[in-house]
Write a protein that holds these residues in place. Structure first.
Motif, short mmCIF file in Angstrom:
data_model
loop_
_atom_site.label_atom_id
_atom_site.label_comp_id
_atom_site.label_asym_id
_atom_site.label_seq_id
_atom_site.Cartn_x
_atom_site.Cartn_y
_atom_site.Cartn_z
N UNK A 2 -37.36 91.70 131.95
CA UNK A 2 -37.46 90.56 133.26
C UNK A 2 -38.39 90.60 133.75
N UNK A 3 -39.69 90.51 133.44
CA UNK A 3 -40.19 90.07 133.82
C UNK A 3 -41.19 88.95 132.90
N UNK A 4 -41.31 89.49 131.60
CA UNK A 4 -41.73 88.60 130.23
C UNK A 4 -40.48 87.09 130.46
N UNK A 5 -39.39 87.44 130.78
CA UNK A 5 -38.68 87.34 130.66
C UNK A 5 -38.51 85.20 131.63
N UNK A 6 -39.20 86.38 132.77
CA UNK A 6 -39.22 84.76 133.93
C UNK A 6 -40.95 84.38 134.86
N UNK A 7 -40.98 85.12 133.32
CA UNK A 7 -43.08 84.67 133.44
C UNK A 7 -43.59 84.93 133.94
N UNK A 8 -43.64 86.17 134.48
CA UNK A 8 -44.21 87.10 135.28
C UNK A 8 -44.68 88.36 134.82
N UNK A 9 -45.80 88.75 134.82
CA UNK A 9 -46.62 89.96 134.37
C UNK A 9 -46.08 90.64 134.87
N UNK A 10 -45.88 91.64 133.48
CA UNK A 10 -45.33 92.97 133.29
C UNK A 10 -46.23 93.85 134.30
N UNK A 11 -45.43 94.41 135.29
CA UNK A 11 -45.95 95.35 136.21
C UNK A 11 -45.89 96.70 135.80
N UNK A 12 -45.43 97.56 135.21
CA UNK A 12 -45.42 98.95 134.91
C UNK A 12 -46.11 98.04 133.36
N UNK A 13 -46.55 98.59 132.66
CA UNK A 13 -47.01 98.24 131.61
C UNK A 13 -46.92 99.42 130.57
N UNK A 14 -47.26 100.53 130.94
CA UNK A 14 -47.44 101.48 130.00
C UNK A 14 -46.95 102.77 130.54
N UNK A 15 -46.06 103.99 129.73
CA UNK A 15 -45.37 104.89 130.46
C UNK A 15 -45.23 105.88 129.30
N UNK A 16 -45.15 107.15 129.61
CA UNK A 16 -45.62 108.34 128.67
C UNK A 16 -43.35 109.01 128.77
N UNK A 17 -43.05 109.39 128.05
CA UNK A 17 -41.98 109.61 127.12
C UNK A 17 -42.18 111.02 126.20
N UNK A 18 -41.43 112.67 126.87
CA UNK A 18 -41.53 113.62 125.27
C UNK A 18 -40.53 113.09 124.20
N UNK A 19 -40.87 113.01 123.17
CA UNK A 19 -40.39 112.47 122.11
C UNK A 19 -40.43 113.25 120.87
N UNK A 20 -39.78 113.70 120.21
CA UNK A 20 -40.14 114.29 119.29
C UNK A 20 -41.54 113.44 117.89
N UNK A 21 -42.58 114.68 117.50
CA UNK A 21 -43.34 114.07 116.70
C UNK A 21 -43.02 113.22 115.68
N UNK A 22 -43.33 111.64 115.03
CA UNK A 22 -43.35 111.78 114.65
C UNK A 22 -43.64 112.58 112.52
N UNK A 23 -42.59 112.68 111.39
CA UNK A 23 -42.45 113.55 110.50
C UNK A 23 -43.46 112.74 109.45
N UNK A 24 -44.89 113.16 109.83
CA UNK A 24 -45.49 112.12 108.22
C UNK A 24 -45.63 112.88 107.26
N UNK A 25 -45.88 112.07 106.09
CA UNK A 25 -46.13 112.70 105.10
C UNK A 25 -46.60 113.49 104.45
N UNK A 26 -46.87 114.86 104.31
CA UNK A 26 -47.92 115.63 104.29
C UNK A 26 -48.72 115.12 102.27
N UNK A 27 -49.25 114.97 102.95
CA UNK A 27 -50.29 114.67 101.37
C UNK A 27 -51.87 116.17 100.87
#
Lengths: 201, 162
Positions: free
Chosen positions: A176-201
């Motif tokens: 919504x901030x981006x759409x109205x040309x405003x500065x984004x208030x909270x630019x970064x947040x964190x959440x618990x997630x599943x780790x990306x399953x990287x290829x095992x070389x």
């Protein structure tokens, strides 16, 4: 053993100097790269190929992860709300199918059909895009403007388990901030997630 | 005395609604990180549905057994969904016979505690913090650990500040 010791010593040194190593990947303000990945319908999709886009909601997600699953309906709603306004969801599954068979391309097609995904659901087969963006978990959101400048990184909202108890819609606020040309208030947040399953070389 | 205070403070903060799985809030992270004692805290963030987390649990159990007299405190902090504590977490803990302390992170918004654990943590699990304020040790890992890596980190931490 050698492999283990170096990061460990580095970590110990890091504590001593209270220095945290910079995480790889994009930060807010960086220009994100485009990509060309296979969609569930077999066609290749790049950001550039999406006509009329004023920005992009890039979400690294997958089939199997309960945190990602909890957001499926909300991601569908986001696309339905914002794609007509020029901000489509572009979902990307970066997981290695050998480590997590539930996240194979075929299973992506199956899940997309079951849930009738209205957005592109792309397979990052080489994991290059997830690596370049700096995604570490699913779900992990990057909001880009029309020039692919990163405007927001993080969580969709503040409650993965209970959609009805969400208080802060971090991503929607940023869009919504981006759409109205405003500065984004909270630019970064964190959440618990599943780790990306990287290829095992 | 300090030990008793800590013990009391821990239970004062945490409701025991899940019988033997206390619920903790984000403040508990600060409590562990500010504890002025000789204990080395090994805080592991996991979930029953997280395959790499479940794979590494035996390493934490082994550490808990083998370092019990070295003032190493292993805490397995579940980040499962709250509705699954009774139906999944408790049966899982019972089935596996987990001996380390298991607690549930009762915070609906992880953004409130992820940076308290370690600012480099992006939120992926498994994640482990090895911490002692008195020793000035903070080792953080956002990945699956095998026993050798875990023990090496703990040994390094135990030797720090002595």
């Amino acid at each position: 053993m050698k492999k283990l010791f170096l990061p460990l010593l580095f970590a110990v040194a890091a504590i001593a100097t209270a220095f945290a190593p910079a995480a790889a990947g994009y930060k807010v303000g960086d220009t994100a790269r485009d990509f060309n990945l296979k969609n569930i319908d077999g066609k290749m999709v790049s950001l550039e190929s999406i006509e009329g886009a004023k920005g992009y909601i890039v979400i690294f997600t997958c089939n199997h992860c309960p945190y990602a699953k909890a957001y499926e309906d909300r991601i569908i709603d986001l696309h339905k709300k914002y794609a007509p306004l020029g901000y489509p969801v572009v979902a990307i599954n970066p997981n290695d199918k050998d480590r997590q068979p539930a996240d194979s391309y075929e299973n992506m097609q199956k899940r997309a059909k079951e849930k009738d995904f209205p957005f592109a659901y792309l397979y990052d087969d080489t994991q290059e895009i997830a690596q370049t963006y700096g995604a570490t978990r699913t779900p992990h959101v990057y909001l880009l403007d029309s020039d692919r400048v990163v405007k927001y990184i993080g969580a969709i909202d503040d409650n993965s388990e209970e959609p009805t108890e969400v208080k802060e819609k971090y991503l929607e606020n940023a869009i919504d901030a981006l759409r109205s040309g405003k500065e984004v208030g909270v630019k970064e947040t964190k959440a618990i997630g599943c780790t990306i399953k990287w290829k095992q070389s | 005395m300090r030990k008793i205070t800590f013990f009391l403070a821990f239970f004062a903060c945490c409701s025991l609604s899940a019988q033997d799985i206390p619920f903790i809030k984000s403040e508990q992270i600060n409590y562990w990180k500010n504890a002025d004692n000789d204990t080395l805290y090994v805080l592991n963030f996991w979930a029953t549905w997280c395959a790499p987390c479940v794979e590494e649990l035996p390493s934490f159990e082994k550490l808990n057994r083998e370092y019990v007299d070295r003032k190493v405190k292993v805490v397995l902090i579940s980040t499962d969904f709250k509705r699954n504590v009774e139906t999944r977490v408790k049966p899982f803990v019972k089935e596996r016979g987990l001996q380390s302390e298991v607690v549930f992170m009762n915070e609906s918004n992880p953004n409130n505690y992820i940076n308290l654990v370690d600012t480099s943590w992006t939120g992926a699990i498994p994640a482990t913090l090895i911490y002692s304020k008195r020793k000035g040790v903070s080792l953080f890992f956002e990945k699956k650990l095998d026993y050798e890596s875990l023990e090496t980190a703990v040994k390094t931490a135990l030797e720090t500040g002595n």
